[in-house]
Motif scaffolding. Structure first.
Motif, PDB file in Angstrom:
ATOM      1  N   LEU A   1      31.384   4.701  94.643  1.00  0.00           N
ATOM      2  CA  LEU A   1      30.260   5.494  95.156  1.00  0.00           C
ATOM      3  C   LEU A   1      28.921   4.919  94.704  1.00  0.00           C
ATOM      4  N   GLY A   2      28.977   3.890  93.854  1.00  0.00           N
ATOM      5  CA  GLY A   2      27.760   3.259  93.378  1.00  0.00           C
ATOM      6  C   GLY A   2      27.263   3.785  92.048  1.00  0.00           C
ATOM      7  N   VAL A   3      28.098   4.526  91.343  1.00  0.00           N
ATOM      8  CA  VAL A   3      27.716   5.092  90.048  1.00  0.00           C
ATOM      9  C   VAL A   3      27.924   4.039  88.955  1.00  0.00           C
ATOM     10  N   SER A   4      26.924   3.874  88.095  1.00  0.00           N
ATOM     11  CA  SER A   4      27.076   2.924  86.997  1.00  0.00           C
ATOM     12  C   SER A   4      27.972   3.528  85.916  1.00  0.00           C
TER      13      SER A   4
ATOM     14  N   ALA B   1      22.676  18.806  84.800  1.00  0.00           N
ATOM     15  CA  ALA B   1      22.922  17.464  84.267  1.00  0.00           C
ATOM     16  C   ALA B   1      23.914  16.665  85.106  1.00  0.00           C
ATOM     17  N   ILE B   2      24.618  17.312  86.017  1.00  0.00           N
ATOM     18  CA  ILE B   2      25.682  16.644  86.777  1.00  0.00           C
ATOM     19  C   ILE B   2      25.331  16.628  88.260  1.00  0.00           C
ATOM     20  N   ALA B   3      25.440  15.448  88.853  1.00  0.00           N
ATOM     21  CA  ALA B   3      25.190  15.287  90.282  1.00  0.00           C
ATOM     22  C   ALA B   3      26.475  15.428  91.091  1.00  0.00           C
ATOM     23  N   ARG B   4      27.585  14.951  90.500  1.00  0.00           N
ATOM     24  CA  ARG B   4      28.855  14.998  91.226  1.00  0.00           C
ATOM     25  C   ARG B   4      30.008  15.076  90.231  1.00  0.00           C
TER      26      ARG B   4
ATOM     27  N   ILE C   1      37.339   6.980  87.773  1.00  0.00           N
ATOM     28  CA  ILE C   1      36.229   6.081  87.453  1.00  0.00           C
ATOM     29  C   ILE C   1      36.078   5.019  88.534  1.00  0.00           C
ATOM     30  N   HIS C   2      37.183   4.479  89.012  1.00  0.00           N
ATOM     31  CA  HIS C   2      37.137   3.496  90.102  1.00  0.00           C
ATOM     32  C   HIS C   2      36.479   4.108  91.340  1.00  0.00           C
ATOM     33  N   TYR C   3      36.835   5.339  91.658  1.00  0.00           N
ATOM     34  CA  TYR C   3      36.263   6.052  92.807  1.00  0.00           C
ATOM     35  C   TYR C   3      34.753   6.230  92.613  1.00  0.00           C
TER      36      TYR C   3
ATOM     37  N   LEU D   1      24.434  12.833  85.806  1.00  0.00           N
ATOM     38  CA  LEU D   1      25.733  12.233  85.508  1.00  0.00           C
ATOM     39  C   LEU D   1      26.737  12.480  86.621  1.00  0.00           C
ATOM     40  N   THR D   2      27.746  11.624  86.646  1.00  0.00           N
ATOM     41  CA  THR D   2      28.933  11.866  87.445  1.00  0.00           C
ATOM     42  C   THR D   2      30.024  12.250  86.458  1.00  0.00           C
ATOM     43  N   ALA D   3      30.560  13.428  86.637  1.00  0.00           N
ATOM     44  CA  ALA D   3      31.625  13.917  85.773  1.00  0.00           C
ATOM     45  C   ALA D   3      32.965  13.488  86.341  1.00  0.00           C
TER      46      ALA D   3
END
Length: 172
Positions: free
Chosen positions: A37-40, A73-76, A31-33, A4-6
């Motif tokens: 970055l290509g996060v869904s 669970a978190i990538a970024r 969320i826009h940022y 996930l991206t937090a």
């Protein structure tokens, strides 16, 4: 479990949260940022603190975020500004180090590439020191106003405001 991206957002007071100050703006920009970055959208999880001081490490959403990071669970993590993470330099350093040790990328919307050069890291630390200084000034002004009101016979609701080190009531 997907990586996930937090998105972490925080405002200091319940009044700010209730009046809509900043939380929605922070969330939207983070969320826009992340999307840039290509996060869904489905891989974004929001951790939100409505009315939590940046000097307190015992924030439920922050603790949940750190637990998820420890579990892998978190990538970024995407945060609007470094002062949203913490207004205490030492605490911020601990949080940043822990996230890095978990292999989590840390992104600040307002301070992009904060860790990409020695100069950027220096700027990050200066910004962090200024945030701590601002917190101390807010405390000083708040306490000064309460003391002035009390001297004038006004009743001021009790709010716990830690005394700034070295500051005496008489000097206000």
């Amino acid at each position: 479990m997907p990586m996930l991206t937090a998105v972490y957002t925080r405002v200091s007071t319940g009044v700010q949260a209730a009046e809509g100050h900043s939380l929605a703006v922070q969330r939207e920009q983070c969320i826009h940022y992340a999307r840039a970055l290509g996060v869904s959208q489905t891989d974004i999880r929001v951790y939100e603190e409505a009315g939590a001081s940046g000097e307190d490490m015992e924030r439920p959403a922050l603790l949940a975020l750190l637990d998820d990071a420890r579990r892998g669970a978190i990538a970024r993590v995407v945060i609007k500004h470094p002062d949203r993470l913490s207004r205490n330099v030492a605490d911020k350093a601990i949080i940043v180090r822990e996230l890095q040790q978990c292999g989590v990328e840390l992104h600040f919307v307002d301070v992009p590439n904060w860790d990409q050069s020695d100069e950027a890291v220096l700027l990050f630390h200066i910004i962090s020191s200024i945030a701590e200084y601002e917190l101390r000034q807010i405390r000083r002004r708040t306490l000064s106003g309460k003391l002035r009101a009390a001297k004038g016979g006004q009743y001021m609701p009790t709010v716990s405001i830690p005394m700034v080190t070295g500051m005496k009531a008489a000097s206000l």
